[in-house]
Design a protein around this motif. Structure first.
Motif, PDB file in Angstrom:
ATOM      1  N   ASN A 145      -5.786 -56.056  81.033  1.00 22.03           N
ATOM      2  CA  ASN A 145      -6.553 -54.937  80.504  1.00 22.03           C
ATOM      3  C   ASN A 145      -7.844 -54.762  81.285  1.00 22.03           C
ATOM      4  OD1 ASN A 145      -4.591 -54.441  78.636  1.00 22.03           O
ATOM      5  ND2 ASN A 145      -5.799 -55.001  76.842  1.00 22.03           N
ATOM      6  N   VAL A 146      -8.544 -53.673  81.021  1.00 24.94           N
ATOM      7  CA  VAL A 146      -9.758 -53.342  81.765  1.00 24.94           C
ATOM      8  C   VAL A 146     -10.924 -53.191  80.796  1.00 24.94           C
ATOM      9  CG1 VAL A 146     -10.879 -51.571  83.190  1.00 24.94           C
ATOM     10  CG2 VAL A 146      -8.512 -52.231  83.650  1.00 24.94           C
ATOM     11  N   LEU A 147     -12.052 -53.818  81.113  1.00 24.78           N
ATOM     12  CA  LEU A 147     -13.280 -53.662  80.352  1.00 24.78           C
ATOM     13  C   LEU A 147     -14.128 -52.617  81.073  1.00 24.78           C
ATOM     14  CD1 LEU A 147     -14.688 -54.883  77.846  1.00 24.78           C
ATOM     15  CD2 LEU A 147     -15.929 -56.388  79.410  1.00 24.78           C
ATOM     16  N   ALA A 148     -14.367 -51.488  80.408  1.00 23.68           N
ATOM     17  CA  ALA A 148     -15.088 -50.379  81.024  1.00 23.68           C
ATOM     18  C   ALA A 148     -16.411 -50.143  80.319  1.00 23.68           C
ATOM     19  CB  ALA A 148     -14.241 -49.102  80.971  1.00 23.68           C
ATOM     20  N   THR A 149     -17.439 -49.802  81.085  1.00 25.27           N
ATOM     21  CA  THR A 149     -18.695 -49.359  80.484  1.00 25.27           C
ATOM     22  C   THR A 149     -18.681 -47.841  80.393  1.00 25.27           C
ATOM     23  OG1 THR A 149     -19.819 -49.280  82.635  1.00 25.27           O
ATOM     24  CG2 THR A 149     -20.010 -51.326  81.378  1.00 25.27           C
ATOM     25  N   PHE A 150     -19.093 -47.322  79.252  1.00 23.24           N
ATOM     26  CA  PHE A 150     -19.273 -45.894  79.043  1.00 23.24           C
ATOM     27  C   PHE A 150     -20.751 -45.668  78.748  1.00 23.24           C
ATOM     28  CE2 PHE A 150     -14.808 -45.987  78.917  1.00 23.24           C
ATOM     29  CZ  PHE A 150     -14.284 -44.697  78.893  1.00 23.24           C
ATOM     30  N   GLN A 151     -21.395 -44.777  79.482  1.00 24.60           N
ATOM     31  CA  GLN A 151     -22.832 -44.611  79.367  1.00 24.60           C
ATOM     32  C   GLN A 151     -23.282 -44.016  78.027  1.00 24.60           C
ATOM     33  OE1 GLN A 151     -25.804 -44.136  82.234  1.00 24.60           O
ATOM     34  NE2 GLN A 151     -25.032 -46.230  82.157  1.00 24.60           N
ATOM     35  N   THR A 152     -22.502 -43.101  77.479  1.00 24.72           N
ATOM     36  CA  THR A 152     -22.990 -42.360  76.319  1.00 24.72           C
ATOM     37  C   THR A 152     -21.902 -42.128  75.279  1.00 24.72           C
ATOM     38  OG1 THR A 152     -22.559 -40.334  77.576  1.00 24.72           O
ATOM     39  CG2 THR A 152     -24.828 -41.122  77.543  1.00 24.72           C
ATOM     40  N   LYS A 153     -22.347 -41.637  74.117  1.00 29.82           N
ATOM     41  CA  LYS A 153     -21.480 -41.032  73.121  1.00 29.82           C
ATOM     42  C   LYS A 153     -21.844 -39.552  73.077  1.00 29.82           C
ATOM     43  CE  LYS A 153     -20.818 -44.947  69.957  1.00 29.82           C
ATOM     44  NZ  LYS A 153     -21.027 -45.406  68.553  1.00 29.82           N
ATOM     45  N   GLY A 154     -20.855 -38.685  73.179  1.00 28.66           N
ATOM     46  CA  GLY A 154     -21.137 -37.255  73.176  1.00 28.66           C
ATOM     47  C   GLY A 154     -21.789 -36.811  74.473  1.00 28.66           C
ATOM     48  N   GLU A 155     -22.440 -35.657  74.425  1.00 30.84           N
ATOM     49  CA  GLU A 155     -23.075 -35.077  75.596  1.00 30.84           C
ATOM     50  C   GLU A 155     -24.598 -35.202  75.519  1.00 30.84           C
ATOM     51  OE1 GLU A 155     -21.457 -33.975  78.223  1.00 30.84           O
ATOM     52  OE2 GLU A 155     -19.496 -34.337  77.315  1.00 30.84           O
ATOM     53  N   ASP A 156     -25.261 -34.798  76.605  1.00 28.33           N
ATOM     54  CA  ASP A 156     -26.729 -34.675  76.664  1.00 28.33           C
ATOM     55  C   ASP A 156     -27.467 -36.003  76.688  1.00 28.33           C
ATOM     56  OD1 ASP A 156     -26.441 -31.876  76.585  1.00 28.33           O
ATOM     57  OD2 ASP A 156     -26.362 -31.911  74.393  1.00 28.33           O
ATOM     58  N   ASN A 157     -26.762 -37.117  76.885  1.00 29.22           N
ATOM     59  CA  ASN A 157     -27.423 -38.407  77.066  1.00 29.22           C
ATOM     60  C   ASN A 157     -28.366 -38.752  75.912  1.00 29.22           C
ATOM     61  OD1 ASN A 157     -28.003 -40.820  78.398  1.00 29.22           O
ATOM     62  ND2 ASN A 157     -29.678 -39.940  79.598  1.00 29.22           N
ATOM     63  N   GLU A 158     -27.955 -38.441  74.693  1.00 25.95           N
ATOM     64  CA  GLU A 158     -28.813 -38.706  73.546  1.00 25.95           C
ATOM     65  C   GLU A 158     -28.465 -39.999  72.821  1.00 25.95           C
ATOM     66  OE1 GLU A 158     -28.633 -35.306  71.040  1.00 25.95           O
ATOM     67  OE2 GLU A 158     -29.802 -34.036  72.410  1.00 25.95           O
ATOM     68  N   VAL A 159     -27.199 -40.415  72.898  1.00 29.30           N
ATOM     69  CA  VAL A 159     -26.755 -41.612  72.176  1.00 29.30           C
ATOM     70  C   VAL A 159     -26.093 -42.566  73.151  1.00 29.30           C
ATOM     71  CG1 VAL A 159     -25.332 -42.498  70.292  1.00 29.30           C
ATOM     72  CG2 VAL A 159     -26.384 -40.228  70.091  1.00 29.30           C
ATOM     73  N   ALA A 160     -26.476 -43.849  73.072  1.00 26.64           N
ATOM     74  CA  ALA A 160     -25.917 -44.852  73.976  1.00 26.64           C
ATOM     75  C   ALA A 160     -24.425 -45.019  73.753  1.00 26.64           C
ATOM     76  CB  ALA A 160     -26.627 -46.186  73.775  1.00 26.64           C
ATOM     77  N   GLY A 161     -23.700 -45.321  74.839  1.00 22.02           N
ATOM     78  CA  GLY A 161     -22.264 -45.570  74.768  1.00 22.02           C
ATOM     79  C   GLY A 161     -21.981 -47.018  74.431  1.00 22.02           C
ATOM     80  N   GLY A 162     -21.218 -47.694  75.286  1.00 23.68           N
ATOM     81  CA  GLY A 162     -20.898 -49.088  75.026  1.00 23.68           C
ATOM     82  C   GLY A 162     -19.782 -49.583  75.907  1.00 23.68           C
ATOM     83  N   LEU A 163     -19.111 -50.635  75.466  1.00 22.83           N
ATOM     84  CA  LEU A 163     -17.986 -51.209  76.199  1.00 22.83           C
ATOM     85  C   LEU A 163     -16.688 -50.754  75.553  1.00 22.83           C
ATOM     86  CD1 LEU A 163     -19.044 -54.902  76.932  1.00 22.83           C
ATOM     87  CD2 LEU A 163     -19.399 -52.852  78.308  1.00 22.83           C
ATOM     88  N   VAL A 164     -15.732 -50.373  76.381  1.00 24.52           N
ATOM     89  CA  VAL A 164     -14.428 -49.918  75.905  1.00 24.52           C
ATOM     90  C   VAL A 164     -13.357 -50.714  76.631  1.00 24.52           C
ATOM     91  CG1 VAL A 164     -12.836 -47.977  75.725  1.00 24.52           C
ATOM     92  CG2 VAL A 164     -15.297 -47.600  75.408  1.00 24.52           C
ATOM     93  N   GLU A 165     -12.430 -51.275  75.867  1.00 25.42           N
ATOM     94  CA  GLU A 165     -11.293 -51.969  76.476  1.00 25.42           C
ATOM     95  C   GLU A 165     -10.140 -50.983  76.617  1.00 25.42           C
ATOM     96  OE1 GLU A 165      -8.302 -55.807  75.784  1.00 25.42           O
ATOM     97  OE2 GLU A 165     -10.088 -55.542  74.507  1.00 25.42           O
ATOM     98  N   LEU A 166      -9.556 -50.945  77.810  1.00 29.90           N
ATOM     99  CA  LEU A 166      -8.422 -50.073  78.111  1.00 29.90           C
ATOM    100  C   LEU A 166      -7.224 -50.925  78.512  1.00 29.90           C
ATOM    101  CD1 LEU A 166     -10.376 -47.591  80.425  1.00 29.90           C
ATOM    102  CD2 LEU A 166      -9.963 -47.327  77.984  1.00 29.90           C
ATOM    103  N   ASP A 167      -6.025 -50.419  78.271  1.00 33.95           N
ATOM    104  CA  ASP A 167      -4.856 -51.135  78.764  1.00 33.95           C
ATOM    105  C   ASP A 167      -4.631 -50.765  80.228  1.00 33.95           C
ATOM    106  OD1 ASP A 167      -3.451 -48.713  78.940  1.00 33.95           O
ATOM    107  OD2 ASP A 167      -2.288 -49.065  77.124  1.00 33.95           O
ATOM    108  N   PRO A 168      -3.690 -51.417  80.913  1.00 37.21           N
ATOM    109  CA  PRO A 168      -3.509 -51.157  82.346  1.00 37.21           C
ATOM    110  C   PRO A 168      -3.164 -49.710  82.682  1.00 37.21           C
ATOM    111  CG  PRO A 168      -2.456 -53.221  81.755  1.00 37.21           C
ATOM    112  CD  PRO A 168      -2.862 -52.566  80.465  1.00 37.21           C
ATOM    113  N   ALA A 169      -2.699 -48.940  81.689  1.00 40.33           N
ATOM    114  CA  ALA A 169      -2.375 -47.531  81.921  1.00 40.33           C
ATOM    115  C   ALA A 169      -3.539 -46.611  81.582  1.00 40.33           C
ATOM    116  CB  ALA A 169      -1.149 -47.131  81.102  1.00 40.33           C
ATOM    117  N   GLY A 170      -4.687 -47.197  81.205  1.00 36.92           N
ATOM    118  CA  GLY A 170      -5.867 -46.389  80.909  1.00 36.92           C
ATOM    119  C   GLY A 170      -5.935 -45.894  79.483  1.00 36.92           C
TER     120      GLY A 170
END
Length: 260
Positions: A145-170
């Protein structure tokens, strides 16, 4: 200028390490793991951003065989269909044949199938994952699996994102938010999983440049298998640590030991 991220088709990574964390467990706690078999290949994969408007970000395949008559030439390429500021890909070439790459400005990421280096293909694509937006960097976990960083939640850079685990197919597996009411400037930037102690460490840097660090470089640490709560800590200046304004990728050396 063309932005490039280059990968030899081997298990070896080369690059600049801007910050190091001593985070490995004690020697008795580390399970014996077989060393990955080094493989060689005559190809170099380059994730690149198009220079001209209207062109597409693309993965290029370069002949890296020193004895080849086409040494240094692009022998194959595959466009992803948009120009989005080709940014990160996986920091280490994965064991399989699919490479995760990112066009950050477009909020889009792609899976490139390089099973046949002379005929690479776009095998998939994704943008947001649920409420998480603007994927940034990727690290492969031991189970594939893949550990991905996501910068935000939603648009406009108002809310911090987090870490998302994805399977090998994304596909989405699970996620952990990086938001912190004490430090709303946190933005997950680049994560390093430490499987032996069920931890992942992520630096925090705002890709949009809006949340300028006021308290020095900060990091987030938490369990990635159990997804326990995340803790925030800042680097300390001292004789053995030089603080930089925007920390990039944390790297844990095998010889590192935790402080007592």
């Amino acid at each position: 200028m063309i932005a490039m991220h280059a990968y030899l088709r081997t298990a070896v990574r080369a690059g600049v390490i801007p910050f190091v964390l001593s985070c490995a467990p004690t020697e008795s706690d580390v399970p014996d793991e077989p060393e990955p078999a080094a493989t060689t290949s005559p190809y170099l994969f380059v994730w690149a951003g198009a220079e001209n408007e209207g062109d597409s970000d693309f993965l290029a395949v370069i002949d890296a065989e020193a004895e080849s008559g086409r040494y240094g030439e692009i022998v194959a390429s595959v466009p992803v269909g948009l120009k989005g500021g080709a940014h990160h890909s996986e920091h280490v070439m994965p064991a399989g044949d699919t490479l995760f790459v990112n066009s950050f400005d477009a909020g889009a990421s792609f899976l490139i199938d390089v099973a046949d280096p002379l005929d690479p293909k776009v095998a998939g694509a994704f943008r947001e994952m649920g409420e998480y937006t603007y994927p940034h960097s990727f690290e492969r976990l031991p189970d594939g699996n893949v550990l991905a960083t996501f910068q935000t939640k939603g648009e406009d850079n108002e809310v911090a994102g987090g870490l998302v685990e994805l399977d090998p197919a994304g596909n989405f597996v699970r996620a952990s938010a990086a938001s912190d009411p004490v430090d709303p400037e946190l933005r997950a930037y680049s994560a390093t999983p430490i499987p032996a102690i069920d931890r992942a460490v992520s630096t925090t840097t705002d890709m949009w440049g809006a949340a300028v660090p006021r308290r020095g470089p900060r990091f987030r640490c938490g369990g990635y298998r159990t997804w326990r709560s995340w803790q925030r800590f800042a680097s300390q200046r001292g004789p053995s640590v030089t603080s930089i304004g925007t920390p990039r990728k944390p790297v844990c050396f095998p010889t590192a030991r935790p402080r007592s």
